[in-house]
Design a protein around this motif. Structure first.
Motif, mmCIF file in Angstrom:
data_model
loop_
_atom_site.group_PDB
_atom_site.id
_atom_site.type_symbol
_atom_site.label_atom_id
_atom_site.label_comp_id
_atom_site.label_asym_id
_atom_site.label_seq_id
_atom_site.Cartn_x
_atom_site.Cartn_y
_atom_site.Cartn_z
ATOM 1 N N THR A 197 -6.717 7.153 -2.275
ATOM 2 C CA THR A 197 -5.647 7.679 -1.434
ATOM 3 C C THR A 197 -5.851 7.321 0.033
ATOM 4 O O THR A 197 -4.920 6.855 0.701
ATOM 5 C CB THR A 197 -5.533 9.205 -1.594
ATOM 6 O OG1 THR A 197 -5.370 9.513 -2.970
ATOM 7 C CG2 THR A 197 -4.376 9.763 -0.800
ATOM 8 N N ASN A 198 -7.044 7.541 0.544
ATOM 9 C CA ASN A 198 -7.297 7.266 1.969
ATOM 10 C C ASN A 198 -7.211 5.785 2.293
ATOM 11 O O ASN A 198 -6.756 5.407 3.376
ATOM 12 C CB ASN A 198 -8.653 7.829 2.390
ATOM 13 C CG ASN A 198 -8.649 9.337 2.436
ATOM 14 O OD1 ASN A 198 -7.600 9.964 2.576
ATOM 15 N ND2 ASN A 198 -9.815 9.938 2.300
ATOM 16 N N ILE A 199 -7.632 4.936 1.359
ATOM 17 C CA ILE A 199 -7.529 3.483 1.569
ATOM 18 C C ILE A 199 -6.062 3.077 1.643
ATOM 19 O O ILE A 199 -5.657 2.324 2.533
ATOM 20 C CB ILE A 199 -8.252 2.725 0.438
ATOM 21 C CG1 ILE A 199 -9.755 3.011 0.481
ATOM 22 C CG2 ILE A 199 -7.983 1.228 0.514
ATOM 23 C CD1 ILE A 199 -10.514 2.578 -0.750
ATOM 24 N N LEU A 200 -5.260 3.595 0.704
ATOM 25 C CA LEU A 200 -3.833 3.279 0.698
ATOM 26 C C LEU A 200 -3.151 3.800 1.961
ATOM 27 O O LEU A 200 -2.324 3.109 2.561
ATOM 28 C CB LEU A 200 -3.162 3.862 -0.548
ATOM 29 C CG LEU A 200 -3.611 3.269 -1.888
ATOM 30 C CD1 LEU A 200 -2.999 4.049 -3.037
ATOM 31 C CD2 LEU A 200 -3.263 1.801 -1.971
ATOM 32 N N LEU A 201 -3.497 5.019 2.369
ATOM 33 C CA LEU A 201 -2.917 5.593 3.576
ATOM 34 C C LEU A 201 -3.307 4.784 4.805
ATOM 35 O O LEU A 201 -2.460 4.480 5.656
ATOM 36 C CB LEU A 201 -3.329 7.056 3.740
ATOM 37 C CG LEU A 201 -2.766 7.781 4.958
ATOM 38 C CD1 LEU A 201 -1.247 7.779 4.949
ATOM 39 C CD2 LEU A 201 -3.301 9.203 5.014
ATOM 40 N N PHE A 202 -4.565 4.404 4.917
ATOM 41 C CA PHE A 202 -5.025 3.603 6.055
ATOM 42 C C PHE A 202 -4.269 2.276 6.123
ATOM 43 O O PHE A 202 -3.768 1.878 7.186
ATOM 44 C CB PHE A 202 -6.539 3.353 5.962
ATOM 45 C CG PHE A 202 -7.064 2.476 7.060
ATOM 46 C CD1 PHE A 202 -7.293 2.984 8.333
ATOM 47 C CD2 PHE A 202 -7.325 1.123 6.833
ATOM 48 C CE1 PHE A 202 -7.771 2.170 9.362
ATOM 49 C CE2 PHE A 202 -7.795 0.302 7.848
ATOM 50 C CZ PHE A 202 -8.022 0.828 9.115
ATOM 51 N N ASN A 203 -4.165 1.566 4.991
ATOM 52 C CA ASN A 203 -3.461 0.289 4.970
ATOM 53 C C ASN A 203 -1.981 0.463 5.294
ATOM 54 O O ASN A 203 -1.385 -0.385 5.965
ATOM 55 C CB ASN A 203 -3.624 -0.396 3.618
ATOM 56 C CG ASN A 203 -5.025 -0.923 3.410
ATOM 57 O OD1 ASN A 203 -5.739 -1.210 4.349
ATOM 58 N ND2 ASN A 203 -5.425 -1.033 2.161
ATOM 59 N N CYS B 44 8.126 10.397 -12.832
ATOM 60 C CA CYS B 44 7.456 10.580 -11.536
ATOM 61 C C CYS B 44 7.193 9.241 -10.850
ATOM 62 O O CYS B 44 7.379 9.107 -9.640
ATOM 63 C CB CYS B 44 6.139 11.332 -11.728
ATOM 64 S SG CYS B 44 6.341 13.088 -12.056
ATOM 65 N N THR B 45 6.779 8.252 -11.621
ATOM 66 C CA THR B 45 6.509 6.932 -11.055
ATOM 67 C C THR B 45 7.788 6.301 -10.509
ATOM 68 O O THR B 45 7.807 5.785 -9.391
ATOM 69 C CB THR B 45 5.864 6.014 -12.114
ATOM 70 O OG1 THR B 45 4.662 6.640 -12.593
ATOM 71 C CG2 THR B 45 5.526 4.652 -11.549
ATOM 72 N N VAL B 46 8.860 6.367 -11.285
ATOM 73 C CA VAL B 46 10.140 5.805 -10.853
ATOM 74 C C VAL B 46 10.653 6.534 -9.609
ATOM 75 O O VAL B 46 11.131 5.903 -8.658
ATOM 76 C CB VAL B 46 11.178 5.848 -11.999
ATOM 77 C CG1 VAL B 46 12.578 5.549 -11.499
ATOM 78 C CG2 VAL B 46 10.787 4.881 -13.099
ATOM 79 N N CYS B 47 10.541 7.860 -9.595
ATOM 80 C CA CYS B 47 10.974 8.631 -8.414
ATOM 81 C C CYS B 47 10.142 8.265 -7.187
ATOM 82 O O CYS B 47 10.680 8.154 -6.081
ATOM 83 C CB CYS B 47 10.874 10.129 -8.692
ATOM 84 S SG CYS B 47 12.168 10.746 -9.764
ATOM 85 N N GLY B 48 8.842 8.075 -7.364
ATOM 86 C CA GLY B 48 7.978 7.696 -6.246
ATOM 87 C C GLY B 48 8.328 6.338 -5.684
ATOM 88 O O GLY B 48 8.524 6.175 -4.477
ATOM 89 N N ILE B 49 8.419 5.348 -6.554
ATOM 90 C CA ILE B 49 8.738 3.993 -6.101
ATOM 91 C C ILE B 49 10.149 3.943 -5.516
ATOM 92 O O ILE B 49 10.366 3.365 -4.443
ATOM 93 C CB ILE B 49 8.584 2.978 -7.255
ATOM 94 C CG1 ILE B 49 7.111 2.871 -7.657
ATOM 95 C CG2 ILE B 49 9.131 1.614 -6.862
ATOM 96 C CD1 ILE B 49 6.867 2.057 -8.915
ATOM 97 N N GLY B 50 11.095 4.560 -6.203
ATOM 98 C CA GLY B 50 12.488 4.540 -5.723
ATOM 99 C C GLY B 50 12.648 5.198 -4.368
ATOM 100 O O GLY B 50 13.292 4.643 -3.467
ATOM 101 N N SER C 219 0.826 -1.208 0.000
ATOM 102 C CA SER C 219 0.000 0.000 0.000
ATOM 103 C C SER C 219 0.857 1.255 0.000
ATOM 104 O O SER C 219 0.536 2.244 -0.664
ATOM 105 C CB SER C 219 -0.935 0.019 1.219
ATOM 106 O OG SER C 219 -1.901 -0.983 1.087
ATOM 107 N N TYR C 220 1.955 1.225 0.742
ATOM 108 C CA TYR C 220 2.884 2.357 0.798
ATOM 109 C C TYR C 220 3.474 2.630 -0.587
ATOM 110 O O TYR C 220 3.570 3.779 -1.020
ATOM 111 C CB TYR C 220 3.983 2.046 1.815
ATOM 112 C CG TYR C 220 5.029 3.120 1.989
ATOM 113 C CD1 TYR C 220 4.773 4.242 2.770
ATOM 114 C CD2 TYR C 220 6.277 2.994 1.393
ATOM 115 C CE1 TYR C 220 5.746 5.218 2.950
ATOM 116 C CE2 TYR C 220 7.247 3.961 1.576
ATOM 117 C CZ TYR C 220 6.973 5.073 2.351
ATOM 118 O OH TYR C 220 7.941 6.039 2.530
ATOM 119 N N THR C 221 3.839 1.569 -1.293
ATOM 120 C CA THR C 221 4.385 1.715 -2.641
ATOM 121 C C THR C 221 3.324 2.279 -3.583
ATOM 122 O O THR C 221 3.605 3.182 -4.381
ATOM 123 C CB THR C 221 4.918 0.367 -3.153
ATOM 124 O OG1 THR C 221 5.867 -0.142 -2.210
ATOM 125 C CG2 THR C 221 5.570 0.505 -4.511
#
Length: 152
Positions: free
Chosen positions: A60-66, A122-128, A36-38
């Motif tokens: 977003t809220n589901i991912l943040l909660f998990n 942006c995706t690579v920077c986020g995951i990395g 979920s964090y990823t």
């Protein structure tokens, strides 16, 4: 195929732990929190991508909660908190989970503002950056745990 030893060896070969209440809470829930964090890192860094996958719902809220649940359970079960009463462990692990998760969201928002608006970049920077933060957080927890006297 119903041989319990066969199931155990298959689980261990895959690197999985048996399904017990302790493993569900302190192994599988934190692992799901990492997923979920990823996904949250991708969502913050590249919201248009997530909207294409889930066009009718903001997740977003589901991912943040998990993420919070997974991180909180990971911290709750760490050796450096073992000597504390459950209420204190809960407060400290919740504080750590919220600080880590919302701090990460802030870092991603800052990175997003300086990185060119390129979907892949942006995706690579986020995951990395998310994986780097997880690695730093795990290393920090291990360091703090190692400073606690081990009981015989």
């Amino acid at each position: 195929m119903s041989d319990p030893e066969c199931k155990v060896s298959l689980c261990s070969k895959l690197g999985l732990k048996p399904l017990t209440s302790e493993n569900l809470l302190f192994y599988y829930a934190p692992a799901q929190g990492v997923l979920s964090y990823t996904a949250l890192s991708i969502n913050v860094m590249n919201p248009s991508l997530v909207l294409r996958i889930f066009p009718k719902r903001d997740i977003t809220n589901i991912l943040l909660f998990n993420t919070l649940v997974g991180t909180g359970l990971y911290l709750y079960n760490r050796p450096h908190l073992a000597i504390l009463p459950p209420k204190e462990k809960l407060v400290y692990s919740a504080f750590g989970a919220v600080t880590f998760s919302l701090g990460s969201v802030l870092i991603w928002a800052i990175i997003r503002s300086v990185v060119p608006q390129n979907v892949c970049l942006c995706t690579v920077c986020g995951i990395g950056s998310g994986l780097a933060l997880i690695k730093i957080g795990k290393s920090y927890s291990n360091t703090v745990d190692s400073s606690v006297e081990k009981k015989p």
